[in-house]
Design a protein around this motif. Sequence first.
Motif, PDB file in Angstrom:
ATOM      1  N   GLY A  96       0.812  -1.213   0.000  1.00  0.00           N
ATOM      2  CA  GLY A  96       0.000   0.000   0.000  1.00  0.00           C
ATOM      3  C   GLY A  96       0.842   1.258   0.000  1.00  0.00           C
ATOM      4  O   GLY A  96       1.702   1.434  -0.861  1.00  0.00           O
ATOM      5  N   ASP A  97       0.618   2.127   0.978  1.00  0.00           N
ATOM      6  CA  ASP A  97       1.342   3.408   1.018  1.00  0.00           C
ATOM      7  C   ASP A  97       2.575   3.351   1.901  1.00  0.00           C
ATOM      8  O   ASP A  97       3.131   4.387   2.258  1.00  0.00           O
ATOM      9  N   ASP A  98       3.014   2.150   2.256  1.00  0.00           N
ATOM     10  CA  ASP A  98       4.172   2.008   3.142  1.00  0.00           C
ATOM     11  C   ASP A  98       5.400   1.621   2.322  1.00  0.00           C
ATOM     12  O   ASP A  98       5.519   0.478   1.869  1.00  0.00           O
ATOM     13  N   PRO A  99       6.332   2.551   2.126  1.00  0.00           N
ATOM     14  CA  PRO A  99       7.507   2.244   1.304  1.00  0.00           C
ATOM     15  C   PRO A  99       8.604   1.493   2.042  1.00  0.00           C
ATOM     16  O   PRO A  99       9.665   1.228   1.476  1.00  0.00           O
ATOM     17  N   HIS A 100       8.379   1.151   3.296  1.00  0.00           N
ATOM     18  CA  HIS A 100       9.430   0.559   4.117  1.00  0.00           C
ATOM     19  C   HIS A 100       9.384  -0.968   4.127  1.00  0.00           C
ATOM     20  O   HIS A 100      10.150  -1.604   4.858  1.00  0.00           O
ATOM     21  N   CYS A 101       8.478  -1.566   3.355  1.00  0.00           N
ATOM     22  CA  CYS A 101       8.330  -3.017   3.383  1.00  0.00           C
ATOM     23  C   CYS A 101       7.970  -3.548   2.005  1.00  0.00           C
ATOM     24  O   CYS A 101       7.533  -2.801   1.120  1.00  0.00           O
ATOM     25  N   SER A 102       8.156  -4.861   1.831  1.00  0.00           N
ATOM     26  CA  SER A 102       7.798  -5.520   0.579  1.00  0.00           C
ATOM     27  C   SER A 102       6.347  -5.965   0.579  1.00  0.00           C
ATOM     28  O   SER A 102       5.680  -5.984  -0.451  1.00  0.00           O
ATOM     29  N   ASN A 103       5.848  -6.377   1.733  1.00  0.00           N
ATOM     30  CA  ASN A 103       4.453  -6.796   1.863  1.00  0.00           C
ATOM     31  C   ASN A 103       4.005  -6.642   3.305  1.00  0.00           C
ATOM     32  O   ASN A 103       4.803  -6.365   4.198  1.00  0.00           O
ATOM     33  N   VAL A 104       2.690  -6.784   3.518  1.00  0.00           N
ATOM     34  CA  VAL A 104       2.092  -6.610   4.841  1.00  0.00           C
ATOM     35  C   VAL A 104       1.340  -7.877   5.226  1.00  0.00           C
ATOM     36  O   VAL A 104       0.618  -8.454   4.409  1.00  0.00           O
ATOM     37  N   VAL A 105       1.510  -8.293   6.474  1.00  0.00           N
ATOM     38  CA  VAL A 105       0.771  -9.420   7.023  1.00  0.00           C
ATOM     39  C   VAL A 105      -0.086  -8.910   8.165  1.00  0.00           C
ATOM     40  O   VAL A 105       0.437  -8.331   9.127  1.00  0.00           O
ATOM     41  N   ASP A 106      -1.396  -9.082   8.073  1.00  0.00           N
ATOM     42  CA  ASP A 106      -2.318  -8.584   9.090  1.00  0.00           C
ATOM     43  C   ASP A 106      -2.646  -9.690  10.071  1.00  0.00           C
ATOM     44  O   ASP A 106      -3.326 -10.660   9.737  1.00  0.00           O
ATOM     45  N   LEU A 107      -2.147  -9.550  11.308  1.00  0.00           N
ATOM     46  CA  LEU A 107      -2.419 -10.543  12.358  1.00  0.00           C
ATOM     47  C   LEU A 107      -3.253  -9.931  13.476  1.00  0.00           C
ATOM     48  O   LEU A 107      -3.295 -10.457  14.588  1.00  0.00           O
ATOM     49  N   THR A 108      -3.936  -8.838  13.186  1.00  0.00           N
ATOM     50  CA  THR A 108      -4.727  -8.167  14.237  1.00  0.00           C
ATOM     51  C   THR A 108      -5.940  -8.984  14.660  1.00  0.00           C
ATOM     52  O   THR A 108      -6.491  -8.763  15.745  1.00  0.00           O
ATOM     53  N   ASP A 109      -6.369  -9.947  13.815  1.00  0.00           N
ATOM     54  CA  ASP A 109      -7.524 -10.773  14.180  1.00  0.00           C
ATOM     55  C   ASP A 109      -7.082 -12.159  14.601  1.00  0.00           C
ATOM     56  O   ASP A 109      -7.903 -13.063  14.749  1.00  0.00           O
ATOM     57  N   TRP A 110      -5.775 -12.345  14.804  1.00  0.00           N
ATOM     58  CA  TRP A 110      -5.280 -13.693  15.143  1.00  0.00           C
ATOM     59  C   TRP A 110      -5.423 -13.945  16.636  1.00  0.00           C
ATOM     60  O   TRP A 110      -5.119 -13.068  17.455  1.00  0.00           O
TER      61      TRP A 110
END
Length: 215
Positions: free
Chosen positions: A201-215
């Motif tokens: 998305g709009d985050d240039p500091h990473c290659s991809n995002v993993v969402d674990l907020t519902d884990w």
Amino acid sequence: MSEEYEEIAELQAGITRLLLHHVSAPLVGTQYVRGILPVPPPAEAIRVVTGIKAAHTAEQLTAYEMPLRVEGELVTGDDIAGILRALHSGTRVYPSDSIDTVMGMTLVHVHPATVPAPAPAADDNALIILRTLALPYTEEEPDPRLRGFLFLDEDRLRLYLDAEDIPGVTAVDVRPSGALTALLAALPSLITEKQRMTENGDDPHCSNVVDLTDW
């Protein structure tokens, strides 16, 4: 990962470890560390995000980008901490070409030569001694390795991690109020699950995002 880039990655991880306690202890006055962002290659830099302790939104935060190599020499984590304290002491006016934005935050490009860092205080040197004894470096780096972090909301923390079998930096969003023991135990395997990965998305500091907020 090239040897030169690994040197920068290791320094980013070391600075993150060094500044972690400023999440709960002020850096200067009312200013706390609210994030540390690993600038991707080929840049050799790090971005430290500061704001008041309750700051969670982009408009409340300022990111300071600092080079990790000056005149051919790598800086140290203590150099970065000293520059940050100097930046937050007194009033500073930055030239317009030093100001930018990133992820909705004001981004200040810092030129270390223009910021005379204060001499280390006795407590700073004491902290170096204590930290060296309490958190000695080992031959083996942790895997995954923490390269940075950012508070995105009151209960949403983004971790910037790299791992031996995953290219680049992965951003992992977690809930600090969640089941931390179970999450930390499962984290190394969870971040390898491709179905959890999304675009950065709009985050240039990473290659991809993993969402674990519902884990």
